[in-house]
Scaffold this motif. Structure first.
Motif: not given
Length: 255
Positions: A200-205, A218-227, A237-246
């Motif tokens: 995780h290199q961004g700012a949002a969850l 994964s668990d919810d990741l904050k900036k600096g965390e990894s999975y 294997y397709e995956y997505y972020c459940s918080y952000h469209e697209g």
């Protein structure tokens, strides 16, 4: 299916017939919101009205009441998720289309709308609509079931746009950067046995969730965390972020 037509089926059993390349005449649909098991905002309620907004376009208007006064909310269309349930709202599916953020009035009321191409919420992509607390998207006071799709169709809930995959790499470890609203690279090809680490290199969850591989979550990741996840078998294997469209990606694993 007749050529040049897109068919949407509503939860109530009605059928929306959209002509491709011609003005679409779409019967108005009304879907009522219900409380989720969380029972937050116990007086909240409302409805979602879906109507034609021009050629192959749909307008969805949410009319809500009983919300917490002056509280910020978010709303999204979701596809059916991997959790089997007769209730679309309980399947934990990915976001497919977002509404503009909104704030309840002093009397707890709100009206918000979004206009998008019908394909954005066609078939499994528009299975249900959630209303979330903007401060914590895990808090979902209301949900409206829009349509049901047979379980076999669930794996196609989110289909990434055509992207030329990166060439397969013989290394046993690969990194994927998580930026705000993007996985980079979005499509990679690796050998079986490779461990992929999302950093995780961004700012949002953000998070990393697969519809078809329950262990890839994964668990919810904050900036600096990894999975990290090790792909032991060949496949896509397709995956997505459940918080952000697209915000989605694909790992292609070869033998």
């Amino acid at each position: 299916m007749p050529r040049g037509k897109l068919i949407l089926r509503s939860l109530a059993g009605g059928t929306l017939l959209l002509g491709i390349g011609a003005a679409a005449t779409v019967p108005t649909q009304v879907h009522m919101f219900k409380h989720t098991a969380e029972r937050t905002d116990p007086k909240a309620g409302g409805r979602a009205v879906v109507r034609s907004a021009g050629t192959n376009m749909l307008e969805t208007t949410l009319t809500l009441s009983g919300l917490t006064p002056r509280k910020a909310y978010a709303a999204h269309y979701h596809a059916l998720g991997p959790q089997a349930s007769a209730d679309p709202c309980m399947t934990n599916g990915p976001v497919t289309l977002g509404f503009p953020p909104f704030t309840a009035s002093a009397t707890g009321r709100a009206t918000v709308k979004v206009t998008a191409e019908a394909s954005k919420v066609a078939s499994n992509a528009g299975a249900y609509i959630n209303v979330h607390a903007a401060s914590d998207l895990k808090v979902v006071p209301l949900c409206a079931a829009v349509r049901r799709t047979p379980p076999a169709a669930r794996s196609s809930a989110v289909t990434p746009a055509a992207v030329t995959p990166a060439p397969a790499t013989p290394t046993a470890a690969v990194n994927v950067a998580i930026g705000d609203h993007v996985f980079q690279p979005r499509v990679i090809t690796v050998k079986a046995g490779t461990t992929v680490t999302w950093k995780h290199q961004g700012a949002a969850l953000h998070n990393v969730i697969s519809l078809t591989t329950p262990s890839l979550r994964s668990d919810d990741l904050k900036k600096g965390e990894s999975y990290s996840y090790t792909f032991s078998k060949a496949g896509t294997y397709e995956y997505y972020c459940s918080y952000h469209e697209g915000m989605n990606g694909t790992i292609i694993v070869t033998d």
